[in-house]
Design an enzyme around this catalytic site. Structure first.
Site, short mmCIF file in Angstrom:
data_model
loop_
_atom_site.label_atom_id
_atom_site.label_comp_id
_atom_site.label_asym_id
_atom_site.label_seq_id
_atom_site.Cartn_x
_atom_site.Cartn_y
_atom_site.Cartn_z
N THR A 1 -5.92 5.05 6.63
CA THR A 1 -5.89 3.41 5.92
C THR A 1 -6.83 2.81 6.99
O THR A 1 -6.84 3.23 8.12
CB THR A 1 -4.68 2.90 5.78
OG1 THR A 1 -3.79 2.88 6.96
CG2 THR A 1 -3.56 3.69 4.97
N HIS B 1 4.06 10.90 5.39
CA HIS B 1 3.65 10.74 6.88
C HIS B 1 4.78 10.23 7.82
O HIS B 1 5.43 9.21 7.61
CB HIS B 1 2.53 10.00 6.93
CG HIS B 1 1.18 10.43 6.38
ND1 HIS B 1 0.19 10.06 5.99
CD2 HIS B 1 0.84 11.88 6.47
CE1 HIS B 1 -0.64 10.75 5.39
NE2 HIS B 1 -0.28 12.00 5.64
N HIS C 1 0.77 -1.19 0.06
CA HIS C 1 0.08 0.02 -0.07
C HIS C 1 1.00 1.45 0.03
O HIS C 1 0.41 2.37 -0.47
CB HIS C 1 -0.91 0.01 1.16
CG HIS C 1 -1.60 -1.18 1.54
ND1 HIS C 1 -2.87 -1.49 0.85
CD2 HIS C 1 -1.53 -2.22 2.24
CE1 HIS C 1 -3.51 -2.60 1.00
NE2 HIS C 1 -2.78 -3.10 2.08
N GLU D 1 -2.85 13.45 0.47
CA GLU D 1 -3.97 13.12 1.35
C GLU D 1 -4.60 14.52 1.86
O GLU D 1 -5.95 14.58 1.41
CB GLU D 1 -3.67 12.20 2.24
CG GLU D 1 -3.32 10.85 1.83
CD GLU D 1 -3.60 9.57 2.83
OE1 GLU D 1 -3.01 9.73 3.98
OE2 GLU D 1 -4.26 8.85 2.32
#
Ligand SMILES: NS(=O)(=O)c1cc(-c2ccccc2)cc(-c2ccccc2)c1
Ligand SMILES: [Zn+2]
Length: 263
Positions: A199, A117, A66, A104
């Protein structure tokens, strides 16, 4: 846990079917809209400790299907937050060569090229990041917006190893470097709000700090990021490029977004 993706039958509209918090409150990311901002003079500059890692130290760079993530030693930590938050890992979200916007968080509807992040956990209260992950005061994530511009030597420090983690579940050891170089110069200007993991399992456990000023990476560095890694494993016949790994903006409900700066 159940598999999830960013598109198709396991895409974000279906996450809540196996991860109920994804349908809950305090979800992230959100649009950082001027209408929702409130200046808070108590928001002090973020201070980072032990971010300048030695190249004699090694970190684990991994592809979890991911994102690409880098493990971080827990002696790296933040001050200037309600508790001490110790580092756990950093990872990225980005777009694709044809649709380069992939951050995001958005600012007044503007989506940036990518977003870094740096995940930390409340080490005053919890023994490790796994225990902290689902606690309301468990996590603090630094969000760094990324746009295409000048070459970024710090970013290059781990991009150059991406070929070692091309496929899902691959991981390698890479030399550590000064993680401070991935953060913007000004650590006194940021957005602050209570949110969630972006997520699954979407736990509403994150104190978000998104820096006002983006960092830049070069066009070549961006292309390396979005063409080097695959969400499929090496054994699979059809390689699936890993890109567009960002969740869309969530309803900010009636959340106030605090800012440490006056516009
Ligand atoms: N985007 S994020 O910052 O909210 C985030 C945090 C954590 C996280 C990591 C450790 C402990 C607790 C939370 C993991 C991910 C993640 C990204 C890609 C694939 C799977 C998981 C993403
Ligand atoms: Zn993330």
């Amino acid at each position: 846990g159940h598999k999830w993706t960013y598109t198709g039958p396991d895409g974000e509209e279906h996450w809540h079917e196996h991860y109920p918090f994804c349908h809950g409150t305090f979800q992230s990311p959100i649009d950082l809209n001027s209408e929702l901002l409130r200046y808070d003079p108590t928001l002090v500059p973020i201070e980072v400790w032990n971010y300048n890692l030695s190249s004699y130290e090694q970190l684990t760079l991994g592809n979890n299907g991911h994102s690409v993530q880098l493990s971080l030693p827990r002696r790296m930590h933040l001050s200037g937050l309600p508790h001490r938050y110790s580092a756990a890992q950093l990872h990225l979200h980005w777009g694709s060569p044809t649709m380069p916007a992939g951050s995001e968080h958005t600012v007044n509807g503007k989506q940036f090229t990518a977003e870094l992040h740096v995940v930390h956990f409340n080490s005053d209260r919890y023994p490790n990041v796994s225990v902290a992950a689902d606690k309301s005061d468990g996590l603090a994530v630094l969000g760094i917006l990324i746009e295409v511009g000048d070459y970024n030597p710090s970013f290059g420090q781990f991009l150059k190893y991406l070929d070692g983690v091309k496929y899902k579940d691959q991981r390698i050891q890479v030399p550590a470097f000064d993680i401070r170089g991935l953060l913007p110069a000004r650590m006194d200007e940021y957005y602050r709000y209570d949110g969630s993991l972006t997520t699954p399992p979407c736990y509403p456990s994150v104190l978000w700090t998104v820096f006002r000023n983006p960092i830049t990476i070069s066009e070549e560095q961006f292309l390396a990021l979005c063409t080097s890694v695959f969400s499929s494993s090496q054994q699979e016949s059809a390689p699936v490029p890993l890109n567009g790994n960002y969740r869309k903006s969530q309803d900010s409900e009636d959340r106030i977004i605090l800012v440490s700066f006056r516009e």
